[in-house]
Design a protein around this motif. Structure first.
Motif, PDB file in Angstrom:
ATOM      1  N   LEU A  50      15.322  24.188 -14.639  1.00 48.78           N
ATOM      2  CA  LEU A  50      15.839  23.596 -13.276  1.00 48.78           C
ATOM      3  C   LEU A  50      14.664  23.656 -12.382  1.00 48.78           C
ATOM      4  O   LEU A  50      14.634  22.470 -11.591  1.00 48.78           O
ATOM      5  CB  LEU A  50      17.065  24.495 -12.657  1.00 48.78           C
ATOM      6  CG  LEU A  50      18.146  24.337 -13.612  1.00 48.78           C
ATOM      7  CD1 LEU A  50      19.276  25.055 -12.974  1.00 48.78           C
ATOM      8  CD2 LEU A  50      18.837  22.772 -13.871  1.00 48.78           C
ATOM      9  N   ALA A 272      28.445  20.808  -7.546  1.00 52.38           N
ATOM     10  CA  ALA A 272      28.383  20.535  -9.102  1.00 52.38           C
ATOM     11  C   ALA A 272      29.051  19.074  -9.218  1.00 52.38           C
ATOM     12  O   ALA A 272      28.491  18.415 -10.288  1.00 52.38           O
ATOM     13  CB  ALA A 272      29.429  21.594  -9.451  1.00 52.38           C
ATOM     14  N   LEU A 291      18.672  15.724  -7.890  1.00 54.80           N
ATOM     15  CA  LEU A 291      19.829  16.580  -8.364  1.00 54.80           C
ATOM     16  C   LEU A 291      19.483  17.661  -8.876  1.00 54.80           C
ATOM     17  O   LEU A 291      20.342  18.663  -9.169  1.00 54.80           O
ATOM     18  CB  LEU A 291      20.496  15.280  -9.335  1.00 54.80           C
ATOM     19  CG  LEU A 291      21.142  13.958  -8.824  1.00 54.80           C
ATOM     20  CD1 LEU A 291      21.405  13.027  -9.918  1.00 54.80           C
ATOM     21  CD2 LEU A 291      22.196  14.444  -8.168  1.00 54.80           C
ATOM     22  N   PHE A 292      18.245  17.761  -9.754  1.00 54.21           N
ATOM     23  CA  PHE A 292      17.993  19.028 -10.672  1.00 54.21           C
ATOM     24  C   PHE A 292      17.867  20.137  -9.257  1.00 54.21           C
ATOM     25  O   PHE A 292      18.177  21.192  -9.700  1.00 54.21           O
ATOM     26  CB  PHE A 292      16.469  18.845 -11.169  1.00 54.21           C
ATOM     27  CG  PHE A 292      16.786  18.579 -12.683  1.00 54.21           C
ATOM     28  CD1 PHE A 292      17.231  19.623 -13.568  1.00 54.21           C
ATOM     29  CD2 PHE A 292      16.678  17.375 -13.143  1.00 54.21           C
ATOM     30  CE1 PHE A 292      17.218  19.442 -14.891  1.00 54.21           C
ATOM     31  CE2 PHE A 292      16.758  17.192 -14.676  1.00 54.21           C
ATOM     32  CZ  PHE A 292      16.957  18.090 -15.337  1.00 54.21           C
ATOM     33  N   GLY A 295      21.088  21.371  -8.626  1.00 53.53           N
ATOM     34  CA  GLY A 295      21.442  22.396  -9.607  1.00 53.53           C
ATOM     35  C   GLY A 295      20.918  23.628  -9.657  1.00 53.53           C
ATOM     36  O   GLY A 295      21.574  24.643  -9.783  1.00 53.53           O
ATOM     37  N   LEU A 298      22.625  25.574  -6.939  1.00 62.43           N
ATOM     38  CA  LEU A 298      23.944  25.961  -7.439  1.00 62.43           C
ATOM     39  C   LEU A 298      23.665  27.167  -8.369  1.00 62.43           C
ATOM     40  O   LEU A 298      24.581  28.103  -8.164  1.00 62.43           O
ATOM     41  CB  LEU A 298      24.698  24.809  -8.219  1.00 62.43           C
ATOM     42  CG  LEU A 298      25.851  25.333  -8.969  1.00 62.43           C
ATOM     43  CD1 LEU A 298      26.940  25.451  -7.796  1.00 62.43           C
ATOM     44  CD2 LEU A 298      26.462  24.010  -9.600  1.00 62.43           C
ATOM     45  N   LEU A 299      22.592  27.312  -9.099  1.00 65.44           N
ATOM     46  CA  LEU A 299      22.484  28.240  -9.991  1.00 65.44           C
ATOM     47  C   LEU A 299      21.977  29.603  -9.233  1.00 65.44           C
ATOM     48  O   LEU A 299      22.712  30.658  -9.750  1.00 65.44           O
ATOM     49  CB  LEU A 299      21.183  28.041 -11.131  1.00 65.44           C
ATOM     50  CG  LEU A 299      20.854  29.037 -12.115  1.00 65.44           C
ATOM     51  CD1 LEU A 299      21.888  29.131 -13.328  1.00 65.44           C
ATOM     52  CD2 LEU A 299      19.539  29.029 -12.473  1.00 65.44           C
TER      53      LEU A 299
END
Lengths: 325, 284
Positions: A50, A272, A291-292, A295, A298-299
């Motif tokens: 990511l 998400a 977008l990554f 992520g 979010l992670l």
């Protein structure tokens, strides 16, 4: 190891068979160790991929990415704020709805329900936890959202419309709808973990309270709930972790519009769901990298929340309690 | 003075009992409604064509999701090839070898891994598999589901291996059988039913995953003849049909959801019934 300490055992066997056996044991142990360590390899791999996938965006926007609310693929300006806002608000709504309902249900299932009712209800709630989120999303689109639009939302607007939270036009798909579907998703999880925790409260606690003349509810409140406080908090945090990362059901009912609105009737967007919707449409490198980075954000949040939940749950129901049985 | 207080406590007791009952009812209501709507809207779209035909082009009614049903099984097969060996062997390490400090960390890691959002799994496998292979593929979809199964299988495998009595291990070692063969031939074989149960539950859990398949398996309106090509899956099909504007596709989305949920529920219920004795023993 054992053979090295005990020479008489090694003497009774031909040396070739011995070394082969030792080799086999050693190889098998290392193989299983490697597979167990796959857990850490995967965690590192996820983080690395990511971060690696978002280098362009990390470099171009820096920390500004987290506080900017532009999301414009055409002019290549990206900011995560509306999505962070959407994720936090929808999860907060979910917790506000789910926590009292789940803990009350867990109390009902373990302490107050008639015995014959407990087992079937528990199995039913656990089956609910197995419903795939896309199916819940389908139900959300075609059953829940229309009902919210024609019944619940107008009622909320007329009775609580003086609050900015319940102002503005009603579309149906909205932040509130996303929060409600998330609540439905996490209720089974929080309920079944809470149930386990309440069950692990020692019976002596209850008996002591009963002996003092407490009513059933007082026993539950004084002896059970306050004893299990920490574990219940862990169950809630676990539910929060699920809510933050939930994708499909939310994507289908939240409206997918990247804006920060005060009204819960307005559409929102989560980390998400923006990834789910736009990933295959990302035509430029910087778009994909942005977008990554979403992520990655979010992670980071979900891993922290889940680690916290595990730590809280471990303190109760850990090895100390198990060894008593 | 005392009597009214006692009365009030009794009333409060009853009130709280009713409150928790109402909460429990509120919790199961949406789920009952979900099952009701799945049955009422799904059953009318279920017919022989649904299971045997390919999707029809836009605008035509009828057709089925045969390719998605097969696709889901293919994906689960690849997932099992990835997830089962790693998960079971890792579980063996946790139950049979591991120092307790290391085990604690591995278990913690597995639980954290379990909480990684499914969409991020999809992104990771996109970068790991889809980009190097230059295209969406059944492999990528299977691998992502397999990775998600690893922590689930590891934890259940460890749990059931620990239930095997130590006497079995000691008897085998006393016969001069090496430790690794003792584990594989005695311990794993004794716990096999439990391990299979764990694998089935993990499969049931990932069978309904949609988000990680969006940009790995991608979906396909036709049959997949090559595992390096995109493949259809039931949850993906449900999603695509649900957000489409066509009435007939909505109908099929309900039918697909009904089939998927029936399969998942069937696995869950049968596993629960099969293992009820073991679990009730282990918890007391």
């Amino acid at each position: 190891m054992a053979n090295a300490l005990n020479p008489s055992a090694t003497a009774s066997q031909p040396p070739a068979a011995m070394t082969r056996r030792k080799l086999g044991d050693r190889a098998f142990e290392y193989l299983t160790l490697l597979m167990a360590l796959a857990v850490f390899i995967l965690i590192i791999l996820i983080g690395y991929e990511l971060a690696h996938g978002s280098t362009l965006s990390l470099k171009k926007f820096g920390w500004h990415f987290l506080v900017s609310s532009d999301w414009d693929p055409v002019s290549e300006e990206f900011g995560a704020l509306p999505f962070i806002f959407g994720t936090l608000v929808s999860s907060a709504i979910a917790l506000i709805i789910a926590v009292p309902l789940s803990i009350a249900s867990a109390v009902f299932l373990t302490e107050l329900a008639p015995r014959w009712m407990r087992q079937p209800l528990t199995i039913f709630i656990e089956l609910l936890a197995a419903v795939p989120s896309v199916i819940l999303g389908l139900w959300g689109i075609f059953v829940m959202v229309p009902w919210l639009r024609t019944h619940l939302f107008p009622w909320l607007k007329s009775s609580l419309g003086f609050l900015p939270l319940f102002k503005g036009p009603i579309y149906g798909v909205s932040m509130l709808a996303g929060g409600i579907i998330l609540a439905i998703m996490i209720i089974p999880i929080i309920t079944s973990v809470s149930r386990e925790i309440i069950r692990s409260v020692p019976g002596l606690q209850r008996e002591a309270a009963y002996a003092l003349g407490a009513t059933r509810w007082e026993v539950t409140r004084i002896a059970v709930l306050s004893y299990a406080k920490k574990g219940l908090f862990g169950a809630v945090i676990l539910g929060l972790g699920r809510a933050l990362g939930e994708t499909m059901a939310v994507t289908m009912v939240i409206g997918n519009r990247p804006e920060i609105a005060a009204s819960l009737f307005a559409p929102g967007y989560t980390l998400a769901s923006v990834v789910a919707n736009e990933f295959t449409e990302a035509t430029t490198d910087i778009y994909l990298h942005a977008l990554f980075e979403l992520g990655l954000v979010l992670l980071g949040v979900t891993v922290l929340v889940n680690a916290l939940a595990q730590l809280l749950l471990k303190t109760l129901g850990g090895p100390e309690i198990k060894s008593q049985h | 003075m005392e009597a009214p207080n006692h009365q009030w406590r009794k009333i409060k007791n009853v009130m709280m009992q009713i409150t928790t009952l109402v909460c429990a009812i509120l919790v199961i209501t949406p789920l009952c409604l979900l099952f009701y709507h799945l049955l009422s809207s799904g059953i009318s779209a279920l017919n022989w064509d649904f299971f045997t035909k390919l999707p029809k082009p836009v605008g035509e009614t009828g057709g089925g999701i045969a390719n998605a049903l097969v696709g889901t099984f293919v994906l689960l097969g690849i997932a099992a090839m990835v997830g089962v060996p790693i998960g079971v062997l890792g579980g063996i390490y946790l139950a049979e070898y591991g120092a307790s400090w290391l085990n604690r960390w591995i278990r913690f890691g597995a639980d954290v891994l379990n909480g990684v959002p499914s969409i991020t799994w999809g992104m990771v496998v996109y970068a790991l598999v889809v980009v190097p292979m230059k295209g969406f593929s059944a492999w990528a979809g299977g691998i992502v589901l397999g990775m998600m199964m690893i922590p689930l299988i590891m934890r259940t495998a460890e749990e059931v291996l620990r239930l095997v009595p130590n006497g079995y291990r000691e008897a085998s070692l006393a016969l001069g059988i090496s430790k690794w063969r003792t584990i594989l031939q005695i311990v794993v074989r004794t716990a096999l039913k439990g391990i299979v149960t764990g694998v089935l539950l993990a499969l049931a859990r990932v069978a309904g995953e949609t988000a990680p398949l969006l940009f790995t398996a991608f979906g396909n309106r036709y049959w997949n003849h090559n595992l390096s090509d995109p493949i259809a899956a039931v949850p993906l099909q449900i999603f695509n049909y649900a957000i489409s504007p066509y009435e007939d596709w909505h109908r099929q989305a309900w039918a697909g959801a009904l089939v998927l949920l029936l399969v998942i529920t069937l696995i869950n219920v049968s596993v629960r019934v099969l293992t009820r004795d073991r679990f009730s023993q282990s918890t007391h």
